[in-house]
Design a protein around this motif. Structure first.
Motif, mmCIF file in Angstrom:
data_model
loop_
_atom_site.group_PDB
_atom_site.id
_atom_site.type_symbol
_atom_site.label_atom_id
_atom_site.label_comp_id
_atom_site.label_asym_id
_atom_site.label_seq_id
_atom_site.Cartn_x
_atom_site.Cartn_y
_atom_site.Cartn_z
ATOM 1 N N THR A 33 -16.998 9.483 16.644
ATOM 2 C CA THR A 33 -17.703 10.609 16.268
ATOM 3 C C THR A 33 -18.536 10.485 15.031
ATOM 4 O O THR A 33 -19.730 10.760 14.829
ATOM 5 N N VAL A 34 -17.954 9.956 13.979
ATOM 6 C CA VAL A 34 -18.556 9.704 12.606
ATOM 7 C C VAL A 34 -19.544 8.635 12.873
ATOM 8 O O VAL A 34 -20.897 8.578 12.510
ATOM 9 N N ARG A 35 -19.584 7.674 13.812
ATOM 10 C CA ARG A 35 -20.358 6.551 14.247
ATOM 11 C C ARG A 35 -21.667 6.986 14.660
ATOM 12 O O ARG A 35 -22.694 6.514 14.682
ATOM 13 N N SER A 36 -21.608 8.297 15.587
ATOM 14 C CA SER A 36 -22.632 8.861 16.201
ATOM 15 C C SER A 36 -23.647 9.419 15.368
ATOM 16 O O SER A 36 -24.788 9.487 15.610
ATOM 17 N N ALA A 45 -25.076 10.019 22.165
ATOM 18 C CA ALA A 45 -24.364 10.539 23.353
ATOM 19 C C ALA A 45 -23.267 9.549 23.574
ATOM 20 O O ALA A 45 -22.202 9.902 24.032
ATOM 21 N N GLY A 46 -23.475 8.219 23.652
ATOM 22 C CA GLY A 46 -22.528 7.243 24.251
ATOM 23 C C GLY A 46 -21.464 7.327 23.224
ATOM 24 O O GLY A 46 -20.153 7.318 23.542
ATOM 25 N N ALA A 49 -19.122 10.652 23.446
ATOM 26 C CA ALA A 49 -18.579 10.509 25.043
ATOM 27 C C ALA A 49 -17.370 9.568 24.809
ATOM 28 O O ALA A 49 -16.241 10.023 25.247
ATOM 29 N N LEU A 50 -17.473 8.431 24.134
ATOM 30 C CA LEU A 50 -16.481 7.468 23.834
ATOM 31 C C LEU A 50 -15.208 7.995 22.957
ATOM 32 O O LEU A 50 -14.242 7.862 23.229
ATOM 33 N N GLY A 51 -15.670 9.220 22.238
ATOM 34 C CA GLY A 51 -14.601 9.765 21.019
ATOM 35 C C GLY A 51 -14.163 10.634 21.912
ATOM 36 O O GLY A 51 -12.818 10.772 21.784
#
Length: 292
Positions: A33-36, A45-46, A49-51
């Motif tokens: 989430t932070v990386r997004s 979005a990727g 979604a992974l988070g």
């Protein structure tokens, strides 16, 4: 007749393992989430979604790892495969809704409360759908007060996790937030379990529908565990994490570049000013050059 329920058939092994799975899923979900926030809109979005998948799989795995220690002395227990899969889908989808809300709308009070409520209800729904997937020679009954308490714990835990995903900075604080999330989600699970009683129907010849733990539950845990492993590999080999430009929960400020050349100071190099000879007295010149 009331059945003899034991939620800790293997002692502390299943609660500790359940907590570790919830904390692992939370840590990976927080990181994604932070990386997004630092990857621009292209991969936002990727990462979200992974988070969501990591958090959902961590919570679902926590639930069924905890259920490995659950037993009823008077009856065998089986699991309905479709309902078990539905509980996994609910965990991932509903957590994803909350993660996407805060990922795109921020953590304003109304936004955070809405996302936390939706995610917490999804976590509670996953738990009770997973309980409904169990089949034995009897029926479940629940204490309404403890059920409401478990739902409140799920909502508070989800809200805190979403807030931490967007605001907590630093590696150690992130681990602390993941541990708190693991404790809260595991506490919600065992609170819901303490709300349950089993009433046996007295028909010992009644067949239990579904598969056993070894034939259904253990193979189904393989998929979420693989997803958590893949998410962990992606996080550990994240280019920003490797290059040091990003930490677990916050980007480092870029270091100022040192100026090229001999001077390393930020002050400008001194400029040489040509010196002009001062006017000299006329007495030094010959009479022919001096004033008449």
């Amino acid at each position: 007749m009331q059945g003899t329920v034991d939620g800790f058939s293997y002692g502390l092994v299943t609660p500790v393992a359940a907590f570790l799975m919830a904390a692992l899923g939370g840590a990976l979900g927080l990181r994604c989430t932070v990386r997004s926030l630092h990857g621009g809109q292209t991969f936002k979005a990727g990462w979200l979604a992974l988070g969501a998948a990591a958090i959902g799989c961590g919570i679902w795995t926590m639930h069924f790892v905890g259920m490995m220690g659950f037993s009823v002395a008077e009856s065998a227990i089986s699991y309905d495969v479709p309902l078990t899969l539905v509980s996994l889908g609910v965990a991932i989808v509903v957590v994803g809704i909350g993660v996407f809300i805060v990922g795109y709308r921020g953590t304003g009070p109304v936004t955070l409360a809405t996302a936390g409520l939706v995610t917490g209800l999804g976590v509670a729904a996953m738990h009770y759908i997973g309980m409904e997937s169990m089949s034995l020679r009897g029926e479940f009954a629940y204490d309404p007060v403890l059920v409401v308490l478990s739902v409140l714990i799920a909502v508070v835990a989800a809200t805190a996790a979403l807030w931490a995903a967007m605001t907590v900075r630093g590696f150690l604080p992130s681990l602390g937030a993941s541990a708190i999330m693991g404790v809260a989600v595991t506490g919600m699970h065992y609170t819901g379990m303490s709300a349950m009683t089993v009433h046996l129907d007295g028909h010992a010849s009644r067949t239990v529908q579904g598969g056993s733990m070894t034939t259904v539950l253990l193979p189904m845990l393989f998929g979420p565990l693989v997803l958590l492993l893949v998410a962990g590999v992606i996080v550990m080999f994240d280019p920003l994490l490797i290059s040091g430009e990003d930490t677990w929960n916050g980007a480092r400020r870029p270091r100022p570049r040192r100026p090229q050349g001999r001077h390393t100071s930020s002050a400008p190099a001194p400029v040489a000013v040509p010196r002009t000879p001062a006017a000299e007295p006329a007495s030094r010149y010959p009479d022919s050059y001096g004033p008449r």
